[in-house]
Design an enzyme around this catalytic site. Structure first.
Site, PDB file in Angstrom:
ATOM      1  N   THR A   1      33.528  17.224  44.514  1.00 40.67           N
ATOM      2  CA  THR A   1      34.098  18.508  44.892  1.00 40.67           C
ATOM      3  C   THR A   1      34.048  19.460  43.693  1.00 40.67           C
ATOM      4  O   THR A   1      33.448  19.134  42.653  1.00 40.67           O
ATOM      5  CB  THR A   1      35.515  18.315  45.495  1.00 40.67           C
ATOM      6  OG1 THR A   1      35.956  19.568  46.016  1.00 40.67           O
ATOM      7  CG2 THR A   1      36.517  17.786  44.496  1.00 40.67           C
TER       8      THR A   1
ATOM      9  N   LYS B   1      29.583  20.324  42.452  1.00 45.03           N
ATOM     10  CA  LYS B   1      28.657  20.153  43.579  1.00 45.03           C
ATOM     11  C   LYS B   1      27.209  20.526  43.228  1.00 45.03           C
ATOM     12  O   LYS B   1      26.274  20.012  43.828  1.00 45.03           O
ATOM     13  CB  LYS B   1      29.122  20.964  44.791  1.00 45.03           C
ATOM     14  CG  LYS B   1      30.279  20.315  45.533  1.00 45.03           C
ATOM     15  CD  LYS B   1      30.548  21.029  46.839  1.00 45.03           C
ATOM     16  CE  LYS B   1      31.569  20.268  47.665  1.00 45.03           C
ATOM     17  NZ  LYS B   1      31.632  20.731  49.056  1.00 45.03           N
TER      18      LYS B   1
ATOM     19  N   ASP C   1      28.040  17.825  54.168  1.00 44.35           N
ATOM     20  CA  ASP C   1      28.763  18.998  54.681  1.00 44.35           C
ATOM     21  C   ASP C   1      28.064  19.623  55.888  1.00 44.35           C
ATOM     22  O   ASP C   1      28.715  20.018  56.857  1.00 44.35           O
ATOM     23  CB  ASP C   1      28.906  20.069  53.587  1.00 44.35           C
ATOM     24  CG  ASP C   1      30.086  19.786  52.664  1.00 44.35           C
ATOM     25  OD1 ASP C   1      31.022  19.083  53.091  1.00 44.35           O
ATOM     26  OD2 ASP C   1      30.057  20.275  51.521  1.00 44.35           O
TER      27      ASP C   1
ATOM     28  N   GLY D   1      28.835  32.013  50.387  1.00 43.37           N
ATOM     29  CA  GLY D   1      29.003  31.110  49.251  1.00 43.37           C
ATOM     30  C   GLY D   1      28.484  29.719  49.573  1.00 43.37           C
ATOM     31  O   GLY D   1      27.589  29.537  50.407  1.00 43.37           O
TER      32      GLY D   1
ATOM     33  N   ALA E   1      29.897  27.080  51.107  1.00 40.41           N
ATOM     34  CA  ALA E   1      30.106  26.576  52.474  1.00 40.41           C
ATOM     35  C   ALA E   1      29.121  27.245  53.435  1.00 40.41           C
ATOM     36  O   ALA E   1      28.579  26.594  54.331  1.00 40.41           O
ATOM     37  CB  ALA E   1      31.544  26.838  52.911  1.00 40.41           C
TER      38      ALA E   1
ATOM     39  N   GLY F   1      39.188  23.765  60.711  1.00 42.57           N
ATOM     40  CA  GLY F   1      38.529  23.240  59.511  1.00 42.57           C
ATOM     41  C   GLY F   1      38.647  21.737  59.317  1.00 42.57           C
ATOM     42  O   GLY F   1      37.850  21.144  58.582  1.00 42.57           O
TER      43      GLY F   1
HETATM   44  P1  NAP Z   1      32.816  30.233  47.700  1.00 40.58           P
HETATM   45  O1  NAP Z   1      31.505  29.631  47.343  1.00 40.58           O
HETATM   46  O2  NAP Z   1      33.764  30.614  46.634  1.00 40.58           O
HETATM   47  O3  NAP Z   1      32.447  31.477  48.663  1.00 40.58           O
HETATM   48  C1  NAP Z   1      33.182  32.545  48.692  1.00 40.58           C
HETATM   49  C2  NAP Z   1      32.582  33.528  49.724  1.00 40.58           C
HETATM   50  O4  NAP Z   1      33.679  34.194  50.272  1.00 40.58           O
HETATM   51  C3  NAP Z   1      31.654  34.545  49.100  1.00 40.58           C
HETATM   52  O5  NAP Z   1      30.706  34.960  50.048  1.00 40.58           O
HETATM   53  C4  NAP Z   1      32.612  35.666  48.755  1.00 40.58           C
HETATM   54  O6  NAP Z   1      32.038  36.955  48.817  1.00 40.58           O
HETATM   55  C5  NAP Z   1      33.642  35.561  49.857  1.00 40.58           C
HETATM   56  N1  NAP Z   1      34.975  35.962  49.359  1.00 40.58           N
HETATM   57  C6  NAP Z   1      35.764  35.274  48.512  1.00 40.58           C
HETATM   58  N2  NAP Z   1      36.899  35.951  48.267  1.00 40.58           N
HETATM   59  C7  NAP Z   1      36.795  37.106  48.948  1.00 40.58           C
HETATM   60  C8  NAP Z   1      37.649  38.227  49.110  1.00 40.58           C
HETATM   61  N3  NAP Z   1      38.855  38.298  48.507  1.00 40.58           N
HETATM   62  N4  NAP Z   1      37.236  39.238  49.883  1.00 40.58           N
HETATM   63  C9  NAP Z   1      36.041  39.180  50.502  1.00 40.58           C
HETATM   64  N5  NAP Z   1      35.185  38.151  50.388  1.00 40.58           N
HETATM   65  C10 NAP Z   1      35.565  37.109  49.635  1.00 40.58           C
HETATM   66  O7  NAP Z   1      33.685  29.290  48.629  1.00 40.58           O
HETATM   67  P2  NAP Z   1      33.118  28.128  49.528  1.00 40.58           P
HETATM   68  O8  NAP Z   1      33.035  26.892  48.726  1.00 40.58           O
HETATM   69  O9  NAP Z   1      31.924  28.652  50.226  1.00 40.58           O
HETATM   70  O10 NAP Z   1      34.311  27.878  50.559  1.00 40.58           O
HETATM   71  C11 NAP Z   1      34.657  28.850  51.528  1.00 40.58           C
HETATM   72  C12 NAP Z   1      35.788  28.332  52.407  1.00 40.58           C
HETATM   73  O11 NAP Z   1      35.334  27.234  53.182  1.00 40.58           O
HETATM   74  C13 NAP Z   1      37.001  27.810  51.625  1.00 40.58           C
HETATM   75  O12 NAP Z   1      38.157  28.235  52.285  1.00 40.58           O
HETATM   76  C14 NAP Z   1      36.881  26.314  51.711  1.00 40.58           C
HETATM   77  O13 NAP Z   1      38.147  25.672  51.675  1.00 40.58           O
HETATM   78  C15 NAP Z   1      36.249  26.166  53.087  1.00 40.58           C
HETATM   79  N6  NAP Z   1      35.511  24.895  53.228  1.00 40.58           N
HETATM   80  C16 NAP Z   1      35.931  24.038  54.175  1.00 40.58           C
HETATM   81  C17 NAP Z   1      35.252  22.860  54.351  1.00 40.58           C
HETATM   82  C18 NAP Z   1      35.720  21.902  55.418  1.00 40.58           C
HETATM   83  O14 NAP Z   1      35.312  20.723  55.386  1.00 40.58           O
HETATM   84  N7  NAP Z   1      36.486  22.350  56.367  1.00 40.58           N
HETATM   85  C19 NAP Z   1      34.146  22.537  53.544  1.00 40.58           C
HETATM   86  C20 NAP Z   1      33.736  23.452  52.569  1.00 40.58           C
HETATM   87  C21 NAP Z   1      34.444  24.634  52.417  1.00 40.58           C
HETATM   88  P3  NAP Z   1      31.029  37.488  47.685  1.00 40.58           P
HETATM   89  O15 NAP Z   1      29.694  36.909  48.037  1.00 40.58           O
HETATM   90  O16 NAP Z   1      31.089  38.948  47.807  1.00 40.58           O
HETATM   91  O17 NAP Z   1      31.558  36.979  46.378  1.00 40.58           O
END
Ligand code: NAP
Length: 270
Positions: free
Chosen positions: A64, A68, A105, A129, A131, A236
């Site tokens: 995690t 990753k 994933d 991002g 995910a 989720g």
């Molecule tokens: P990440 O890589 O940090 O991606 C963040 C994305 O969200 C980027 O596109 C970013 O936009 C946008 N973002 C972040 N903060 C923002 C804000 N305040 N306003 C507008 N846009 C915002 O995160 P990730 O790893 O992809 O994870 C995303 C979510 O998926 C998390 O909540 C995580 O817990 C969840 N998740 C769940 C699982 C599951 O098994 N259920 C697995 C993986 C992830 P920019 O491109 O503009 O920066």
């Protein structure tokens, strides 16, 4: 005497729900093995893999934040994941003692929607991002499209569409939703402590499915709004449990029992 074990590694790691999920299944199946959380820093990653590679009881690990991507430097990338999803969440040791990186994933995301007719279906994805990359990887393989990515930085969304060869558009977050068959939130928006996700779901057809990857809280505002419109929803925990189930079978050689899932979900929420 030692027993076989697998781990989840990260920095921080205390929050991880993986030990609870894998421990639940190990107990239910009566497998004499352990699944532990292991704190590993970026500086300690190379040493961690070198040590575990030499430990015959180690079956592998889940990975995690923040490892990753960097874990790809320590494991073979037989599935070309560096150039697609760009990340691994699982490392295994094969019969020749080689460390193999994989990513569960995308399959964990896809499992709850495998019955949907996604070929040629319009899909909306919020976020661009890590995910979102797993989501787009799965959508591309399912033949979905056009895909509309709504993201704070639309350029990042456009780059992902091109990377995965998907038809569609990348637009700012405040753009009105098109009438998509599936809407996926792959951003942290709506998560406890994060900004809210403000979307108008009016354009979605009656048979649309709304899938939120956020699982804290489990009932997000997005899912509540979808339920208000009587739309089908997926939360989720489905993806969290789904990706763990695939890793569990790789580590311990048996598929986890899925009939006790309600009890597992209650433990995870509690
Ligand atoms: P990440 O890589 O940090 O991606 C963040 C994305 O969200 C980027 O596109 C970013 O936009 C946008 N973002 C972040 N903060 C923002 C804000 N305040 N306003 C507008 N846009 C915002 O995160 P990730 O790893 O992809 O994870 C995303 C979510 O998926 C998390 O909540 C995580 O817990 C969840 N998740 C769940 C699982 C599951 O098994 N259920 C697995 C993986 C992830 P920019 O491109 O503009 O920066």
């Amino acid at each position: 005497m030692t027993i076989p074990y697998a781990e989840v590694i990260g920095d921080p790691i205390a929050h991880s729900k993986s030990p609870l999920i894998h421990g639940f299944w190990l107990e239910r199946l009566g497998i004499d093995a352990e699944y532990r959380a292991q704190h590993v820093t970026a500086e300690g990653l190379a040493e961690y893999f070198a040590q575990r590679k030499a430990d015959p009881d180690w079956r592998g690990c889940n990975i995690t934040i923040p490892h990753k991507e960097s874990a790809l430097d320590h494991a073979e990338d037989r599935g070309g994941l560096r150039d697609s999803i760009g990340a691994i969440n699982t490392v295994l040791r094969d019969e020749d003692g080689m460390l193999i990186g994989t990513n569960t994933d995308a399959a964990g995301f896809y499992a709850p929607i495998a019955d949907l007719a996604l070929d040629g279906a319009a899909v909306g994805v919020i976020g661009a991002g890590g995910a979102a990359r797993a989501v787009l990887f799965a959508l591309q393989r399912a033949g979905a499209g056009p895909v509309t990515i709504l993201n704070r930085t639309p350029l990042k969304g456009a780059a992902l569409l091109a990377k995965f060869g998907l038809q569609g558009d990348a637009v700012p977050l405040d753009t009105p939703l098109p009438p998509v068959a599936l809407l996926v939130n792959a951003s942290p928006l709506g998560m406890t402590g994060q900004d809210p996700l403000q979307l108008d779901l009016d354009a979605l057809p009656e048979d649309a499915v709304v899938y939120d990857l956020v699982y804290a809280p489990l009932e997000t505002d997005l899912l509540a709004a979808a339920r208000d419109r009587d739309l089908a929803t997926i939360d989720g925990l489905d993806m969290l449990i789904g990706q763990a189930a695939i890793a569990f079978e790789l580590f311990f050689g048996e598929a986890p029992p899925r009939e006790d899932e309600e009890e597992l979900r209650e433990r995870l929420i509690g």
